[in-house]
Scaffold this motif. Structure first.
Motif, PDB file in Angstrom:
ATOM      1  N   LYS A  30     -65.052  38.464 -99.128  1.00 42.59           N
ATOM      2  CA  LYS A  30     -64.646  37.320-100.204  1.00 42.59           C
ATOM      3  C   LYS A  30     -65.014  35.963 -99.759  1.00 42.59           C
ATOM      4  CE  LYS A  30     -61.091  36.459-103.345  1.00 42.59           C
ATOM      5  NZ  LYS A  30     -59.405  36.789-103.749  1.00 42.59           N
ATOM      6  N   GLU A  31     -64.709  35.835 -98.349  1.00 43.90           N
ATOM      7  CA  GLU A  31     -65.181  34.208 -97.813  1.00 43.90           C
ATOM      8  C   GLU A  31     -65.855  34.068 -96.909  1.00 43.90           C
ATOM      9  OE1 GLU A  31     -61.405  32.328 -97.236  1.00 43.90           O
ATOM     10  OE2 GLU A  31     -60.426  33.051 -99.242  1.00 43.90           O
ATOM     11  N   ILE A  32     -66.784  35.410 -96.409  1.00 44.54           N
ATOM     12  CA  ILE A  32     -67.700  35.287 -95.410  1.00 44.54           C
ATOM     13  C   ILE A  32     -69.179  35.131 -96.176  1.00 44.54           C
ATOM     14  CG2 ILE A  32     -68.670  36.175 -93.291  1.00 44.54           C
ATOM     15  CD1 ILE A  32     -65.961  37.640 -93.155  1.00 44.54           C
ATOM     16  N   HIS A  33     -69.680  34.017 -96.036  1.00 44.69           N
ATOM     17  CA  HIS A  33     -71.287  33.802 -96.858  1.00 44.69           C
ATOM     18  C   HIS A  33     -71.960  33.307 -95.643  1.00 44.69           C
ATOM     19  CE1 HIS A  33     -69.117  33.313-100.782  1.00 44.69           C
ATOM     20  NE2 HIS A  33     -69.050  34.582-100.381  1.00 44.69           N
ATOM     21  N   PHE A  34     -73.186  33.870 -95.642  1.00 42.06           N
ATOM     22  CA  PHE A  34     -74.256  33.131 -94.602  1.00 42.06           C
ATOM     23  C   PHE A  34     -75.508  32.918 -95.381  1.00 42.06           C
ATOM     24  CE2 PHE A  34     -71.573  35.290 -91.686  1.00 42.06           C
ATOM     25  CZ  PHE A  34     -71.742  34.469 -90.470  1.00 42.06           C
ATOM     26  N   ASP A  35     -76.339  31.959 -95.148  1.00 35.70           N
ATOM     27  CA  ASP A  35     -77.762  31.644 -95.515  1.00 35.70           C
ATOM     28  C   ASP A  35     -78.612  32.360 -94.684  1.00 35.70           C
ATOM     29  OD1 ASP A  35     -76.705  29.977 -97.445  1.00 35.70           O
ATOM     30  OD2 ASP A  35     -76.401  28.074 -96.240  1.00 35.70           O
ATOM     31  N   LYS A  36     -79.769  32.920 -95.019  1.00 34.00           N
ATOM     32  CA  LYS A  36     -80.655  33.463 -94.153  1.00 34.00           C
ATOM     33  C   LYS A  36     -82.294  33.128 -94.210  1.00 34.00           C
ATOM     34  CE  LYS A  36     -81.796  37.509 -96.026  1.00 34.00           C
ATOM     35  NZ  LYS A  36     -81.909  38.880 -96.596  1.00 34.00           N
ATOM     36  N   GLU A  37     -82.547  33.169 -93.123  1.00 36.26           N
ATOM     37  CA  GLU A  37     -83.993  32.938 -93.004  1.00 36.26           C
ATOM     38  C   GLU A  37     -84.509  33.872 -92.370  1.00 36.26           C
ATOM     39  OE1 GLU A  37     -85.801  28.778 -92.446  1.00 36.26           O
ATOM     40  OE2 GLU A  37     -83.487  28.263 -92.337  1.00 36.26           O
ATOM     41  N   GLU A  38     -85.477  34.526 -92.893  1.00 37.50           N
ATOM     42  CA  GLU A  38     -86.303  36.003 -92.091  1.00 37.50           C
ATOM     43  C   GLU A  38     -87.598  35.601 -91.553  1.00 37.50           C
ATOM     44  OE1 GLU A  38     -86.284  39.444 -94.617  1.00 37.50           O
ATOM     45  OE2 GLU A  38     -84.939  40.346 -93.282  1.00 37.50           O
ATOM     46  N   ASN A  39     -87.969  36.180 -90.509  1.00 38.56           N
ATOM     47  CA  ASN A  39     -89.319  36.064 -90.028  1.00 38.56           C
ATOM     48  C   ASN A  39     -89.842  34.759 -89.594  1.00 38.56           C
ATOM     49  OD1 ASN A  39     -89.407  39.059 -89.823  1.00 38.56           O
ATOM     50  ND2 ASN A  39     -90.121  39.225 -92.059  1.00 38.56           N
ATOM     51  N   ILE A  40     -88.944  33.835 -89.235  1.00 38.92           N
ATOM     52  CA  ILE A  40     -89.219  32.427 -88.698  1.00 38.92           C
ATOM     53  C   ILE A  40     -90.066  32.716 -87.543  1.00 38.92           C
ATOM     54  CG2 ILE A  40     -88.500  30.271 -88.005  1.00 38.92           C
ATOM     55  CD1 ILE A  40     -85.721  30.922 -89.253  1.00 38.92           C
ATOM     56  N   HIS A  41     -91.253  32.089 -87.584  1.00 40.43           N
ATOM     57  CA  HIS A  41     -92.260  32.070 -86.437  1.00 40.43           C
ATOM     58  C   HIS A  41     -91.672  30.975 -85.434  1.00 40.43           C
ATOM     59  CE1 HIS A  41     -95.445  34.979 -88.009  1.00 40.43           C
ATOM     60  NE2 HIS A  41     -94.906  34.550 -88.958  1.00 40.43           N
ATOM     61  N   TYR A  42     -91.639  31.318 -84.048  1.00 41.15           N
ATOM     62  CA  TYR A  42     -91.220  30.355 -83.152  1.00 41.15           C
ATOM     63  C   TYR A  42     -92.412  30.475 -82.073  1.00 41.15           C
ATOM     64  CZ  TYR A  42     -89.944  34.632 -80.412  1.00 41.15           C
ATOM     65  OH  TYR A  42     -89.975  35.591 -79.526  1.00 41.15           O
ATOM     66  N   GLU A  47     -95.791  38.566 -82.720  1.00 39.39           N
ATOM     67  CA  GLU A  47     -94.471  39.155 -82.534  1.00 39.39           C
ATOM     68  C   GLU A  47     -93.549  38.071 -82.185  1.00 39.39           C
ATOM     69  OE1 GLU A  47     -96.099  43.220 -79.990  1.00 39.39           O
ATOM     70  OE2 GLU A  47     -95.712  41.259 -78.854  1.00 39.39           O
ATOM     71  N   GLN A  48     -93.773  36.900 -82.254  1.00 40.42           N
ATOM     72  CA  GLN A  48     -92.684  36.035 -81.920  1.00 40.42           C
ATOM     73  C   GLN A  48     -92.162  35.338 -83.428  1.00 40.42           C
ATOM     74  OE1 GLN A  48     -95.789  33.428 -79.757  1.00 40.42           O
ATOM     75  NE2 GLN A  48     -94.041  33.541 -78.188  1.00 40.42           N
ATOM     76  N   VAL A  49     -91.208  36.124 -83.845  1.00 43.89           N
ATOM     77  CA  VAL A  49     -90.499  35.920 -85.121  1.00 43.89           C
ATOM     78  C   VAL A  49     -89.268  36.281 -84.775  1.00 43.89           C
ATOM     79  CG1 VAL A  49     -92.557  36.439 -86.620  1.00 43.89           C
ATOM     80  CG2 VAL A  49     -91.154  38.313 -86.046  1.00 43.89           C
ATOM     81  N   MET A  50     -88.175  35.597 -85.646  1.00 38.07           N
ATOM     82  CA  MET A  50     -86.713  35.923 -85.712  1.00 38.07           C
ATOM     83  C   MET A  50     -86.244  35.818 -86.991  1.00 38.07           C
ATOM     84  SD  MET A  50     -85.561  32.213 -84.041  1.00 38.07           S
ATOM     85  CE  MET A  50     -84.915  31.010 -85.062  1.00 38.07           C
ATOM     86  N   ASP A  51     -84.858  36.390 -86.966  1.00 37.69           N
ATOM     87  CA  ASP A  51     -84.160  36.135 -88.299  1.00 37.69           C
ATOM     88  C   ASP A  51     -83.045  35.206 -88.112  1.00 37.69           C
ATOM     89  OD1 ASP A  51     -86.029  38.063 -89.575  1.00 37.69           O
ATOM     90  OD2 ASP A  51     -84.314  39.604 -89.103  1.00 37.69           O
ATOM     91  N   LEU A  52     -82.625  34.315 -88.877  1.00 37.07           N
ATOM     92  CA  LEU A  52     -81.555  33.162 -88.638  1.00 37.07           C
ATOM     93  C   LEU A  52     -80.541  33.345 -89.659  1.00 37.07           C
ATOM     94  CD1 LEU A  52     -80.561  30.705 -87.092  1.00 37.07           C
ATOM     95  CD2 LEU A  52     -81.879  29.492 -88.492  1.00 37.07           C
ATOM     96  N   TYR A  53     -79.379  33.583 -89.412  1.00 35.13           N
ATOM     97  CA  TYR A  53     -78.238  33.756 -90.212  1.00 35.13           C
ATOM     98  C   TYR A  53     -77.209  32.481 -89.798  1.00 35.13           C
ATOM     99  CZ  TYR A  53     -79.845  38.358 -90.290  1.00 35.13           C
ATOM    100  OH  TYR A  53     -80.621  39.476 -90.525  1.00 35.13           O
ATOM    101  N   ILE A  54     -76.921  31.345 -90.770  1.00 34.15           N
ATOM    102  CA  ILE A  54     -76.109  30.247 -90.473  1.00 34.15           C
ATOM    103  C   ILE A  54     -74.918  30.292 -91.545  1.00 34.15           C
ATOM    104  CG2 ILE A  54     -75.872  27.887 -90.582  1.00 34.15           C
ATOM    105  CD1 ILE A  54     -78.925  27.679 -89.955  1.00 34.15           C
ATOM    106  N   PRO A  55     -73.840  30.223 -91.080  1.00 33.36           N
ATOM    107  CA  PRO A  55     -72.518  30.169 -92.256  1.00 33.36           C
ATOM    108  C   PRO A  55     -72.861  29.099 -93.328  1.00 33.36           C
ATOM    109  CG  PRO A  55     -71.986  30.175 -89.935  1.00 33.36           C
ATOM    110  CD  PRO A  55     -73.334  29.965 -89.905  1.00 33.36           C
ATOM    111  N   SER A  56     -72.626  29.648 -94.325  1.00 39.52           N
ATOM    112  CA  SER A  56     -72.791  28.886 -95.474  1.00 39.52           C
ATOM    113  C   SER A  56     -71.728  27.679 -95.711  1.00 39.52           C
ATOM    114  CB  SER A  56     -72.478  29.533 -97.212  1.00 39.52           C
ATOM    115  OG  SER A  56     -73.642  30.628 -96.975  1.00 39.52           O
TER     116      SER A  56
END
Length: 286
Positions: A30-42, A47-56
């Motif tokens: 109910k109260e746990i929300h994340f913003d997601k960005e997938e396959n960010i190139h660093y 092969e240098q990719v990552m997924d990022l999840y930040i609390p909304s």
């Protein structure tokens, strides 16, 4: 209730994997929300990719970050293997940022080190630039990912931003006679470490062994090993605990029922997540 959450997380994990994860928001209750960005190139390597999840929930508080590092013998594996466990961790730690990263794999033409520890560093640098502050980091890895988590934290974390290591079935001393029974040990000897980075007076195996770099200021470490693991012998846990204890590092070590791949099966996963929660509270008081 726990069973219902497990079913929901399993469904979400499979949905994300099968549909390409087009959604930019994740709801885990109910109260746990994340913003997601997938396959960010660093980096420039595919092969240098990552997924990022930040609390909304937006606050001014600088949030700590879990960096998840997959296993696969240093030359295989993918971040998708930790997607479900990452979601489970997000359920328990809704005020943390999460990164699930890939890294450059070792091969017949590419050494694992220093590429793989450099990739962890690159991820922390990207996060610093993206978030606008230099975050504290909790490294969590399984198998080869556990090894890389420890090695980076003990040797390569120059600015001391790793506040804790969660080592899951990771080899800590590659010179241990018990570990030499590992069926891919010849690959470890020949392709894990690039010869040009070796310092005088230390072997490639010594250089790549996290226990060789533990000092009195190394970060708190929680370890999780299987009692019937045929890849990582029980001696690895004993050696690691002994060196951590000798250097007066805050540490905890637990065993689960099962082999090398059983750490994230029920109830082992739930036990681990609960232990991580209590361990980090202890580490924060260090």
């Amino acid at each position: 209730m726990k069973k219902d959450i497990k079913i929901i997380l399993t469904f979400l994990s499979l949905l994300f994997l099968w549909t390409g994860c087009k959604e930019k928001k994740i709801k885990l209750g109910k109260e746990i929300h994340f913003d997601k960005e997938e396959n960010i190139h660093y980096g420039n390597n595919p092969e240098q990719v990552m997924d990022l999840y930040i609390p909304s929930t937006r606050t001014n508080k600088e949030k700590d970050i879990f960096i998840m590092i997959h296993g696969g013998g240093w030359r295989a594996g993918d971040k998708s293997q930790l997607t479900f466990f990452t979601l489970s961790m997000m359920q328990k730690f809704p005020d943390h940022i999460f990164v699930n990263m890939n890294y450059r794999l070792a091969s017949a033409t590419s050494f694992g080190l220093p590429n793989q520890t450099n990739d962890i560093k690159k991820v922390t640098e990207l996060l610093k630039n993206k978030l606008g502050y230099n975050p504290n980091v909790i490294l969590l890895g399984n198998s080869a990912g556990g090894h890389l988590s420890m090695l980076y934290a003990y040797k390569f974390d120059a600015d001391k931003k790793v506040k804790a290591v969660i080592n899951i079935v990771g080899p800590a001393d590659l010179s241990d006679p018990g570990f030499k029974n590992y069926q891919e040990y010849s690959f470890v000897e020949s392709r894990l470490v690039a010869p040009e980075i070796i310092q005088t007076g230390i072997s490639k195996i010594g250089f790549a062994s996290p226990v060789k770099w533990i000092k009195s200021d190394s970060p708190p470490t929680l370890s999780y090993y299987g009692n019937s693991d045929r890849v990582i012998p029980p001696s690895q846990e004993r050696i690691l605990d002994s060196v951590l204890n000798k250097n007066h590092i805050v540490y905890e070590s637990y065993q689960f029922n099962g082999g090398h791949l059983d750490w994230d099966k029920h109830p082992n996963d739930e036990f681990l997540i609960n232990k991580i929660e209590t361990f980090l509270k202890k580490a924060n008081k260090k």
